[in-house]
Design a protein around this motif. Structure first.
Motif, PDB file in Angstrom:
ATOM      1  N   THR A 103      -1.470  -5.804  -8.530  1.00 49.25           N
ATOM      2  CA  THR A 103      -1.205  -5.390  -7.085  1.00 49.25           C
ATOM      3  C   THR A 103       0.313  -5.379  -6.842  1.00 49.25           C
ATOM      4  O   THR A 103       1.182  -4.766  -6.288  1.00 49.25           O
ATOM      5  CB  THR A 103      -1.906  -6.195  -6.115  1.00 49.25           C
ATOM      6  OG1 THR A 103      -1.683  -7.656  -6.433  1.00 49.25           O
ATOM      7  CG2 THR A 103      -3.028  -5.823  -5.622  1.00 49.25           C
ATOM      8  N   ASN A 104       1.003  -6.678  -7.620  1.00 48.99           N
ATOM      9  CA  ASN A 104       2.323  -6.581  -7.583  1.00 48.99           C
ATOM     10  C   ASN A 104       3.111  -5.516  -8.212  1.00 48.99           C
ATOM     11  O   ASN A 104       4.226  -4.875  -7.889  1.00 48.99           O
ATOM     12  CB  ASN A 104       2.738  -7.869  -8.228  1.00 48.99           C
ATOM     13  CG  ASN A 104       3.094  -9.175  -7.380  1.00 48.99           C
ATOM     14  OD1 ASN A 104       3.211  -9.089  -6.191  1.00 48.99           O
ATOM     15  ND2 ASN A 104       2.878 -10.353  -8.099  1.00 48.99           N
ATOM     16  N   ASP A 105       2.550  -4.941  -9.518  1.00 53.09           N
ATOM     17  CA  ASP A 105       3.226  -4.036 -10.381  1.00 53.09           C
ATOM     18  C   ASP A 105       2.940  -2.496  -9.392  1.00 53.09           C
ATOM     19  O   ASP A 105       3.839  -1.612  -9.535  1.00 53.09           O
ATOM     20  CB  ASP A 105       2.852  -4.000 -11.575  1.00 53.09           C
ATOM     21  CG  ASP A 105       3.380  -4.916 -12.326  1.00 53.09           C
ATOM     22  OD1 ASP A 105       4.656  -5.319 -11.804  1.00 53.09           O
ATOM     23  OD2 ASP A 105       2.844  -5.462 -13.263  1.00 53.09           O
ATOM     24  N   ALA A 106       1.704  -2.550  -8.617  1.00 45.98           N
ATOM     25  CA  ALA A 106       1.502  -1.263  -7.988  1.00 45.98           C
ATOM     26  C   ALA A 106       2.579  -1.127  -6.830  1.00 45.98           C
ATOM     27  O   ALA A 106       3.323  -0.117  -6.536  1.00 45.98           O
ATOM     28  CB  ALA A 106       0.005  -1.402  -7.372  1.00 45.98           C
ATOM     29  N   GLU A 107       2.739  -2.112  -6.126  1.00 44.06           N
ATOM     30  CA  GLU A 107       3.808  -2.250  -5.297  1.00 44.06           C
ATOM     31  C   GLU A 107       5.169  -1.854  -5.885  1.00 44.06           C
ATOM     32  O   GLU A 107       6.131  -1.142  -5.247  1.00 44.06           O
ATOM     33  CB  GLU A 107       4.152  -3.583  -4.486  1.00 44.06           C
ATOM     34  CG  GLU A 107       2.786  -4.140  -3.701  1.00 44.06           C
ATOM     35  CD  GLU A 107       2.748  -3.151  -2.607  1.00 44.06           C
ATOM     36  OE1 GLU A 107       3.549  -3.419  -1.671  1.00 44.06           O
ATOM     37  OE2 GLU A 107       1.834  -2.574  -2.262  1.00 44.06           O
ATOM     38  N   LYS A 108       5.355  -2.759  -6.887  1.00 43.98           N
ATOM     39  CA  LYS A 108       6.933  -2.042  -7.493  1.00 43.98           C
ATOM     40  C   LYS A 108       6.733  -0.566  -7.961  1.00 43.98           C
ATOM     41  O   LYS A 108       7.884  -0.100  -7.818  1.00 43.98           O
ATOM     42  CB  LYS A 108       6.838  -3.041  -8.945  1.00 43.98           C
ATOM     43  CG  LYS A 108       8.170  -2.751  -9.593  1.00 43.98           C
ATOM     44  CD  LYS A 108       8.105  -3.553 -11.053  1.00 43.98           C
ATOM     45  CE  LYS A 108       7.900  -5.117 -10.610  1.00 43.98           C
ATOM     46  NZ  LYS A 108       7.848  -5.832 -12.020  1.00 43.98           N
ATOM     47  N   LEU A 109       5.805  -0.124  -8.831  1.00 38.30           N
ATOM     48  CA  LEU A 109       5.895   1.227  -8.823  1.00 38.30           C
ATOM     49  C   LEU A 109       5.847   2.102  -7.945  1.00 38.30           C
ATOM     50  O   LEU A 109       6.758   3.126  -7.840  1.00 38.30           O
ATOM     51  CB  LEU A 109       4.552   1.539  -9.667  1.00 38.30           C
ATOM     52  CG  LEU A 109       4.272   2.907 -10.257  1.00 38.30           C
ATOM     53  CD1 LEU A 109       5.377   3.512 -10.915  1.00 38.30           C
ATOM     54  CD2 LEU A 109       2.771   3.221 -11.080  1.00 38.30           C
ATOM     55  N   SER A 110       5.180   1.718  -6.899  1.00 40.39           N
ATOM     56  CA  SER A 110       5.365   2.521  -5.653  1.00 40.39           C
ATOM     57  C   SER A 110       6.896   2.719  -4.926  1.00 40.39           C
ATOM     58  O   SER A 110       7.315   3.977  -4.592  1.00 40.39           O
ATOM     59  CB  SER A 110       4.320   2.150  -4.422  1.00 40.39           C
ATOM     60  OG  SER A 110       4.425   3.126  -3.320  1.00 40.39           O
ATOM     61  N   LYS A 111       7.318   1.504  -5.121  1.00 37.50           N
ATOM     62  CA  LYS A 111       8.738   1.597  -4.601  1.00 37.50           C
ATOM     63  C   LYS A 111       9.867   2.098  -5.379  1.00 37.50           C
ATOM     64  O   LYS A 111      10.686   3.044  -4.823  1.00 37.50           O
ATOM     65  CB  LYS A 111       9.131   0.024  -4.427  1.00 37.50           C
ATOM     66  CG  LYS A 111      10.621  -0.417  -3.963  1.00 37.50           C
ATOM     67  CD  LYS A 111      10.886  -1.664  -3.685  1.00 37.50           C
ATOM     68  CE  LYS A 111      12.206  -2.148  -3.153  1.00 37.50           C
ATOM     69  NZ  LYS A 111      13.190  -1.856  -4.017  1.00 37.50           N
ATOM     70  N   LEU A 112       9.611   2.047  -6.687  1.00 36.24           N
ATOM     71  CA  LEU A 112      10.394   3.027  -7.704  1.00 36.24           C
ATOM     72  C   LEU A 112      10.325   4.272  -7.655  1.00 36.24           C
ATOM     73  O   LEU A 112      11.409   5.093  -7.835  1.00 36.24           O
ATOM     74  CB  LEU A 112      10.294   2.173  -9.094  1.00 36.24           C
ATOM     75  CG  LEU A 112      10.820   0.975  -9.431  1.00 36.24           C
ATOM     76  CD1 LEU A 112      10.200   0.302 -10.824  1.00 36.24           C
ATOM     77  CD2 LEU A 112      12.221   0.917  -9.457  1.00 36.24           C
ATOM     78  N   LEU A 113       9.006   4.916  -7.538  1.00 37.27           N
ATOM     79  CA  LEU A 113       8.896   6.229  -7.298  1.00 37.27           C
ATOM     80  C   LEU A 113       9.600   6.750  -6.104  1.00 37.27           C
ATOM     81  O   LEU A 113       9.931   7.980  -6.023  1.00 37.27           O
ATOM     82  CB  LEU A 113       7.367   6.364  -7.248  1.00 37.27           C
ATOM     83  CG  LEU A 113       6.626   6.274  -8.496  1.00 37.27           C
ATOM     84  CD1 LEU A 113       4.891   6.427  -8.050  1.00 37.27           C
ATOM     85  CD2 LEU A 113       6.980   7.420  -9.494  1.00 37.27           C
ATOM     86  N   LYS A 114       9.956   5.822  -5.065  1.00 37.02           N
ATOM     87  CA  LYS A 114      10.451   6.479  -3.882  1.00 37.02           C
ATOM     88  C   LYS A 114      12.221   6.428  -4.205  1.00 37.02           C
ATOM     89  O   LYS A 114      12.782   7.405  -3.481  1.00 37.02           O
ATOM     90  CB  LYS A 114      10.200   5.794  -2.671  1.00 37.02           C
ATOM     91  CG  LYS A 114       8.765   5.837  -2.366  1.00 37.02           C
ATOM     92  CD  LYS A 114       8.440   5.003  -1.127  1.00 37.02           C
ATOM     93  CE  LYS A 114       7.119   5.009  -0.484  1.00 37.02           C
ATOM     94  NZ  LYS A 114       6.265   4.806  -1.519  1.00 37.02           N
ATOM     95  N   GLU A 115      12.455   5.574  -5.193  1.00 43.01           N
ATOM     96  CA  GLU A 115      14.075   5.390  -5.247  1.00 43.01           C
ATOM     97  C   GLU A 115      14.668   6.177  -6.554  1.00 43.01           C
ATOM     98  O   GLU A 115      15.822   6.261  -6.528  1.00 43.01           O
ATOM     99  CB  GLU A 115      14.030   3.756  -5.408  1.00 43.01           C
ATOM    100  CG  GLU A 115      13.832   2.941  -4.129  1.00 43.01           C
ATOM    101  CD  GLU A 115      13.997   1.348  -4.350  1.00 43.01           C
ATOM    102  OE1 GLU A 115      13.932   0.918  -3.300  1.00 43.01           O
ATOM    103  OE2 GLU A 115      14.234   1.255  -5.530  1.00 43.01           O
ATOM    104  N   GLU A 116      13.790   6.316  -7.634  1.00 41.26           N
ATOM    105  CA  GLU A 116      14.341   6.731  -8.709  1.00 41.26           C
ATOM    106  C   GLU A 116      13.857   8.399  -9.205  1.00 41.26           C
ATOM    107  O   GLU A 116      12.659   8.385  -9.000  1.00 41.26           O
ATOM    108  CB  GLU A 116      13.771   5.855  -9.864  1.00 41.26           C
ATOM    109  CG  GLU A 116      14.235   4.329  -9.994  1.00 41.26           C
ATOM    110  CD  GLU A 116      15.794   4.318  -9.871  1.00 41.26           C
ATOM    111  OE1 GLU A 116      16.405   5.238 -10.483  1.00 41.26           O
ATOM    112  OE2 GLU A 116      16.136   3.034  -9.568  1.00 41.26           O
ATOM    113  N   SER A 117      14.683   8.998  -9.518  1.00 42.16           N
ATOM    114  CA  SER A 117      14.437  10.568  -9.995  1.00 42.16           C
ATOM    115  C   SER A 117      13.911  10.438 -11.354  1.00 42.16           C
ATOM    116  O   SER A 117      13.098  11.568 -11.468  1.00 42.16           O
ATOM    117  CB  SER A 117      15.790  11.271  -9.797  1.00 42.16           C
ATOM    118  OG  SER A 117      16.698  10.702 -10.424  1.00 42.16           O
TER     119      SER A 117
END
Length: 470
Positions: free
Chosen positions: A232-246
């Motif tokens: 769940t920690n890494d799911a949150e991290k992945l979701s956040k990065l998908l919004k920030e990184e192209s």
């Protein structure tokens, strides 16, 4: 006197009369006997010692594994030592192996960020060198159904529907989104995805990925894709990065394999009934577990509690009227073969099960039971509720029972599930954190006594078609 006061007084009088009616029917002997079960479980319980061996000496017991075989041998021997009639029921089970520890990282521009994943049970592996792809985030199966092959083809689908934290009944939260774990690879594979990554079914944020069963259904072999859970920690991290990184991709490497079915066994022990031996009361849990932890809560706890029900009945001098049978089912986690085989054999032998109780919700403090039965039988059960209230057992609801006993469902059978406090259960469910140290001895023993008490009442009184209503 005000009408509201009259109603309150009437309600109070009704409850008092109902309470005395119950004890007029069932007597104070039941109250004393149930206290004896709790006293003996809390002072002379064997369940915790058995669980220590299953968890710490044998370990995770995935169907078809050597550890599962050792668990069958161990529990059979322990039940035989107590003098019960014990036998093994053959059942063919799936054999799947995780292989080497999985590897995964996010590639963000030129930076690698390691993430915690685990293969879902039954998944295929990746190519030997792993695979890498662009990620598309999808908020659960309903959202996936709206996508087209053009949206998904060649990408890694990230199913990120969390369990609903507002659900007090945590199994409902689990049930509302478990389809993404079970069917995610099937549906994403139909759309041409490269792999599927599923948010772990866990109500807290931590670094433990949670495995569990998945299916490919009738999907062609060439369209089957690797399926993993992410913490769940890494799911949150992945979701956040998908919004920030192209520029972001995910690398996965896993070596799991599916093999041909192998022979295993249900372990069955019983005390033959003295008056109605053809009426069977079953208590059980599943002996198999996932391979990441040692399966202490899921479902070592249910196994040892079921074993100890028989021991407590014998210890306290109960000579059952009906046949009491403990069944340790094999392969609940990834096939339900043990439960299906048991029901199949019971039907062939024309066995009559009047009551079946399953413990498969962890070894936490017991709160009550859920019952799958008709209204008449449920009214009978409600008459016994005051006997449990001194032990803070108050949850008596008509709901589901348990997966392994489900195939026994009939018009003249009461199915029940022990319902412990479930708020922490999914912290451990199917994860490497499901270990012996997560189980509290006293809570486990309270569950054993609670199960024994309900078995005792069904044995003493049987099924009553026209139970007292209130």
């Amino acid at each position: 006197m005000k009408k509201s006061s009259i109603r309150k007084n009437y309600f109070f009088l009704h409850q008092v009369l109902f309470f005395f009616a119950v004890f007029a029917i069932y007597g104070q002997n039941d109250e004393a006997q149930i206290k004896s079960f709790y006293d003996n479980s809390l002072t002379q319980g064997q369940s915790y010692a058995w669980l220590a061996h299953l968890s710490n000496t044998i370990g995770g017991r995935l169907s078809g594994s050597e550890n599962a075989k050792l668990a069958v041998e161990y529990t059979k021997q322990e039940l035989e030592k107590l003098g019960f009639d014990v036998y093994l029921q053959p059942v063919l089970v799936p054999k799947w192996e995780r292989g080497k520890p999985e590897e995964a990282f996010l590639r963000v521009n030129d930076k690698k960020i390691t993430v915690n994943i685990c293969a879902l049970g039954g998944s295929i592996g990746t190519p030997e060198k792993g695979l890498e792809g662009e990620v598309i985030e999808v908020n659960g199966m309903n959202a996936l159904e709206k996508l087209t092959p053009e949206d998904v083809k060649g990408r890694i689908v990230f199913l990120n529907e969390p369990m609903d934290p507002t659900q007090i009944h945590t199994f409902k939260a689990y049930g509302n989104c478990v389809n993404q774990r079970y069917s995610g690879a099937l549906e994403a594979g139909k759309l041409g995805a490269k792999a599927v990554v599923v948010r772990s079914l866990n109500l807290r944020l931590d670094d433990f990925p949670h495995t569990g069963s998945m299916t490919y259904g009738d999907l062609a072999v060439e369209n089957r894709i690797p399926s993993v859970a992410i913490s769940t920690n890494d799911a949150e991290k992945l979701s956040k990065l998908l919004k920030e990184e192209s520029s972001l991709s995910l690398y996965l490497k896993m070596s799991c394999k599916q093999f041909d079915d192998v022979l295993s066994h249900n372990v069955i022990a019983e005390i033959k009934g003295s008056e109605f031996p053809n009426e069977i009361i079953l208590v059980g849990g599943h002996l198999d577990s996932w391979d990441l932890g040692d399966g202490a809560h899921d479902d070592g706890a249910g196994v040892v509690q079921s074993m100890d029900v028989l021991r407590l009945l014998k210890l306290t001098g109960i000579k059952p009227k009906r046949t009491i049978r403990a069944v340790l089912f094999m392969n609940e986690e990834n096939g339900l073969r043990g439960g299906l085989k048991y029901a199949e054999e019971a039907k062939k032998k024309n066995e009559r099960h009047i009551f079946a109780l399953e413990s498969d919700s962890g070894g936490f403090t017991p709160r009550g039971f859920s019952f799958d039965c008709n209204a008449s039988y449920f009214n009978q059960v409600l008459q016994w509720k005051p006997l449990f209230e001194p032990y803070l057992i108050h949850y008596f609801k008509q709901e589901g029972s348990g997966a392994d006993i489900g195939p026994l469902k009939s018009e003249h059978t009461v199915l029940a599930g022990l319902r412990p406090d479930s708020q922490r259960y999914f912290d451990y469910h199917h994860a490497s954190s499901d270990t012996f140290d997560a189980v509290n001895k006293r809570e486990l023993e309270l569950g054993t006594a609670t199960m024994t008490s309900m078995v005792y009442l069904f044995d003493k009184y049987g099924l009553q078609e026209n139970s007292l209503k209130h």
